[in-house]
Design a protein around this motif. Structure first.
Motif, PDB file in Angstrom:
ATOM      1  N   GLU A 189       0.903  -1.158  -0.325  1.00  0.00           N
ATOM      2  CA  GLU A 189      -0.162  -0.145   0.098  1.00  0.00           C
ATOM      3  C   GLU A 189       0.910   1.232  -0.078  1.00  0.00           C
ATOM      4  O   GLU A 189       0.727   2.289  -0.745  1.00  0.00           O
ATOM      5  CB  GLU A 189      -0.886   0.029   1.239  1.00  0.00           C
ATOM      6  CG  GLU A 189      -1.880  -1.033   1.279  1.00  0.00           C
ATOM      7  CD  GLU A 189      -3.246  -0.641   0.100  1.00  0.00           C
ATOM      8  OE1 GLU A 189      -3.166   0.322  -0.298  1.00  0.00           O
ATOM      9  OE2 GLU A 189      -4.019  -1.575   0.414  1.00  0.00           O
TER      10      GLU A 189
ATOM     11  N   LEU B 147       2.270   1.749  -3.557  1.00  0.00           N
ATOM     12  CA  LEU B 147       1.274   2.414  -4.340  1.00  0.00           C
ATOM     13  C   LEU B 147       0.861   3.690  -4.416  1.00  0.00           C
ATOM     14  O   LEU B 147       0.236   4.341  -5.385  1.00  0.00           O
ATOM     15  CB  LEU B 147      -0.190   1.482  -4.272  1.00  0.00           C
ATOM     16  CG  LEU B 147       0.074  -0.003  -4.721  1.00  0.00           C
ATOM     17  CD1 LEU B 147      -1.282  -0.733  -4.456  1.00  0.00           C
ATOM     18  CD2 LEU B 147       0.140  -0.129  -6.668  1.00  0.00           C
TER      19      LEU B 147
ATOM     20  N   SER C  12       0.812   4.307  -8.044  1.00  0.00           N
ATOM     21  CA  SER C  12      -0.433   3.683  -8.015  1.00  0.00           C
ATOM     22  C   SER C  12      -1.160   3.145  -9.367  1.00  0.00           C
ATOM     23  O   SER C  12      -1.916   2.003  -9.128  1.00  0.00           O
ATOM     24  CB  SER C  12      -1.609   4.936  -7.841  1.00  0.00           C
ATOM     25  OG  SER C  12      -1.729   5.857  -9.071  1.00  0.00           O
ATOM     26  N   GLU C  13      -0.249   3.260 -10.484  1.00  0.00           N
ATOM     27  CA  GLU C  13      -0.641   2.467 -11.874  1.00  0.00           C
ATOM     28  C   GLU C  13       0.200   1.188 -11.802  1.00  0.00           C
ATOM     29  O   GLU C  13       0.124   0.584 -13.007  1.00  0.00           O
ATOM     30  CB  GLU C  13      -0.490   3.374 -12.853  1.00  0.00           C
ATOM     31  CG  GLU C  13      -1.414   4.670 -12.728  1.00  0.00           C
ATOM     32  CD  GLU C  13      -2.839   4.187 -12.752  1.00  0.00           C
ATOM     33  OE1 GLU C  13      -3.059   3.407 -13.328  1.00  0.00           O
ATOM     34  OE2 GLU C  13      -3.573   5.053 -12.089  1.00  0.00           O
ATOM     35  N   ASN C  14       0.921   0.800 -10.856  1.00  0.00           N
ATOM     36  CA  ASN C  14       2.095  -0.266 -11.239  1.00  0.00           C
ATOM     37  C   ASN C  14       1.058  -1.602 -11.177  1.00  0.00           C
ATOM     38  O   ASN C  14       0.434  -1.873  -9.970  1.00  0.00           O
ATOM     39  CB  ASN C  14       3.061  -0.201 -10.057  1.00  0.00           C
ATOM     40  CG  ASN C  14       4.069  -1.181 -10.116  1.00  0.00           C
ATOM     41  OD1 ASN C  14       3.844  -2.375 -10.541  1.00  0.00           O
ATOM     42  ND2 ASN C  14       5.211  -0.669 -10.069  1.00  0.00           N
ATOM     43  N   ALA C  15       1.041  -2.110 -12.462  1.00  0.00           N
ATOM     44  CA  ALA C  15       0.197  -3.224 -12.133  1.00  0.00           C
ATOM     45  C   ALA C  15       0.586  -4.439 -11.561  1.00  0.00           C
ATOM     46  O   ALA C  15      -0.087  -5.425 -10.797  1.00  0.00           O
ATOM     47  CB  ALA C  15       0.105  -3.760 -13.539  1.00  0.00           C
TER      48      ALA C  15
ATOM     49  N   LEU D 236       2.327  -4.236  -8.620  1.00  0.00           N
ATOM     50  CA  LEU D 236       1.939  -3.871  -7.221  1.00  0.00           C
ATOM     51  C   LEU D 236       0.349  -4.170  -6.931  1.00  0.00           C
ATOM     52  O   LEU D 236       0.026  -4.751  -5.757  1.00  0.00           O
ATOM     53  CB  LEU D 236       2.156  -2.456  -6.902  1.00  0.00           C
ATOM     54  CG  LEU D 236       3.790  -2.170  -6.758  1.00  0.00           C
ATOM     55  CD1 LEU D 236       4.029  -0.750  -6.452  1.00  0.00           C
ATOM     56  CD2 LEU D 236       4.557  -3.190  -5.612  1.00  0.00           C
ATOM     57  N   LEU D 237      -0.151  -3.883  -7.937  1.00  0.00           N
ATOM     58  CA  LEU D 237      -1.643  -3.998  -7.564  1.00  0.00           C
ATOM     59  C   LEU D 237      -2.187  -5.415  -7.640  1.00  0.00           C
ATOM     60  O   LEU D 237      -3.006  -5.749  -6.986  1.00  0.00           O
ATOM     61  CB  LEU D 237      -2.566  -3.372  -8.906  1.00  0.00           C
ATOM     62  CG  LEU D 237      -2.611  -1.657  -8.905  1.00  0.00           C
ATOM     63  CD1 LEU D 237      -3.010  -1.469 -10.254  1.00  0.00           C
ATOM     64  CD2 LEU D 237      -3.319  -1.263  -7.846  1.00  0.00           C
ATOM     65  N   SER D 238      -1.366  -6.321  -8.661  1.00  0.00           N
ATOM     66  CA  SER D 238      -1.989  -7.824  -8.334  1.00  0.00           C
ATOM     67  C   SER D 238      -1.272  -8.256  -7.021  1.00  0.00           C
ATOM     68  O   SER D 238      -1.896  -9.049  -6.525  1.00  0.00           O
ATOM     69  CB  SER D 238      -0.918  -8.265  -9.463  1.00  0.00           C
ATOM     70  OG  SER D 238      -1.032  -9.842  -9.363  1.00  0.00           O
TER      71      SER D 238
ATOM     72  N   ARG E 220      -1.101  -6.735  -4.089  1.00  0.00           N
ATOM     73  CA  ARG E 220      -2.054  -6.233  -3.033  1.00  0.00           C
ATOM     74  C   ARG E 220      -3.461  -7.177  -3.104  1.00  0.00           C
ATOM     75  O   ARG E 220      -3.802  -7.622  -2.063  1.00  0.00           O
ATOM     76  CB  ARG E 220      -2.532  -4.816  -3.576  1.00  0.00           C
ATOM     77  CG  ARG E 220      -3.362  -4.257  -2.362  1.00  0.00           C
ATOM     78  CD  ARG E 220      -3.641  -2.801  -2.594  1.00  0.00           C
ATOM     79  NE  ARG E 220      -4.660  -2.543  -3.910  1.00  0.00           N
ATOM     80  CZ  ARG E 220      -4.831  -1.548  -4.223  1.00  0.00           C
ATOM     81  NH1 ARG E 220      -4.773  -0.315  -3.624  1.00  0.00           N
ATOM     82  NH2 ARG E 220      -5.813  -1.260  -5.130  1.00  0.00           N
ATOM     83  N   SER E 221      -3.644  -7.533  -4.138  1.00  0.00           N
ATOM     84  CA  SER E 221      -5.068  -8.303  -4.372  1.00  0.00           C
ATOM     85  C   SER E 221      -4.810  -9.712  -3.908  1.00  0.00           C
ATOM     86  O   SER E 221      -5.618 -10.379  -3.111  1.00  0.00           O
ATOM     87  CB  SER E 221      -5.611  -8.474  -5.783  1.00  0.00           C
ATOM     88  OG  SER E 221      -6.667  -9.191  -6.049  1.00  0.00           O
TER      89      SER E 221
END
Length: 238
Positions: free
Chosen positions: A17, A20, A24-27, A29-31, A33-34
């Motif tokens: 978090e 990000l 915030s658009e880093n794919a 990091l988003l994956s 986090r999920s």
């Protein structure tokens, strides 16, 4: 899974978090986090199920260790007899063991047999037990109890036989003596004591002597004894 893994996932999620916030658009990091959020959710559910199962086990153990009926010395119950596995009316004579695993000393009603039983081998009397009290169930005697009963019966019979034999012998002696006394009386022989008189008689004279009646002998004469007086003319024996 345990709380340590859950804490690790939560720390990793906080780090993602934080990353990000700058990207915030880093794919990737988003994956990540999920995935971490899914792992945290699954771990929390697993821990909740484990805690619920542990509480259920604890409640079940407490229920099993706590007897449903409180038994004390003097309580009436039904107890399982080790000889045949059947249940018979009994009375608790003492309580031992521990609070978690009590041991009861019981005595079956109508018998002198005592046994040690556990909590699962006794139960309350049925509600209609009083109605059946007039015709209680009888358990089968063990071989040792049956042999002991036979021995007691034979001992009692032997005692009765000995008493009867002694009484018969005494009556026979008494009859023989009475027959002898009657014959003697017919022949004119007086037997003192038979007619109710004493064999010892004393005359009316207060100076009289005691004699035995029926002996055929006179009174025994009593020799008067005097004290010897020593005279000077007496010479000692050579």
């Amino acid at each position: 899974m345990d709380t340590t893994e859950l804490e690790t996932y939560q720390v990793q999620l906080s780090q993602v978090e934080l990353a990000l916030q700058t990207d915030s658009e880093n794919a990737e990091l988003l994956s990540l986090r999920s995935e971490l959020q899914e792992l945290i959710s699954l771990t929390q559910q697993s821990l909740a199920q484990a805690a619920s199962s542990s509480r259920a086990d604890s409640v079940r153990k407490t229920a099993n260790s706590t007897p449903s009926h409180t038994w004390t010395a003097g309580s009436d119950c039904l107890a399982k007899y080790s000889g045949d596995g059947s249940w018979y009316p009994a009375r608790i004579t003492s309580v031992g063991g521990s609070a978690e695993n009590p041991v009861y000393s019981i005595m079956f009603k109508g018998y002198n047999t005592t046994e040690l039983v556990k909590g699962g081998e006794i139960k309350p009397l049925p509600a209609n037990h009083q109605e059946k009290a007039t015709a209680p169930s009888k358990r089968k005697l063990t071989k040792a109890e049956d042999e002991e009963r036979d021995r007691k019966k034979k001992r009692n019979e032997k005692k009765l036989e000995v008493k009867a034999a002694k009484a018969k012998e005494q009556l026979a002696k008494q009859a023989t003596w009475q027959k002898f006394a009657k014959k003697s009386e017919k022949k004119g022989v007086h037997i003192a004591g038979v007619a109710g008189t004493s064999i010892f008689k004393t005359p009316d004279n207060p100076l009289g002597r005691v004699g035995v009646t029926g002996s055929g002998k006179g009174m025994t004469e009593v020799a008067i004894r005097g004290k010897h007086k020593f005279a000077p003319t007496d010479e000692p024996n050579a």
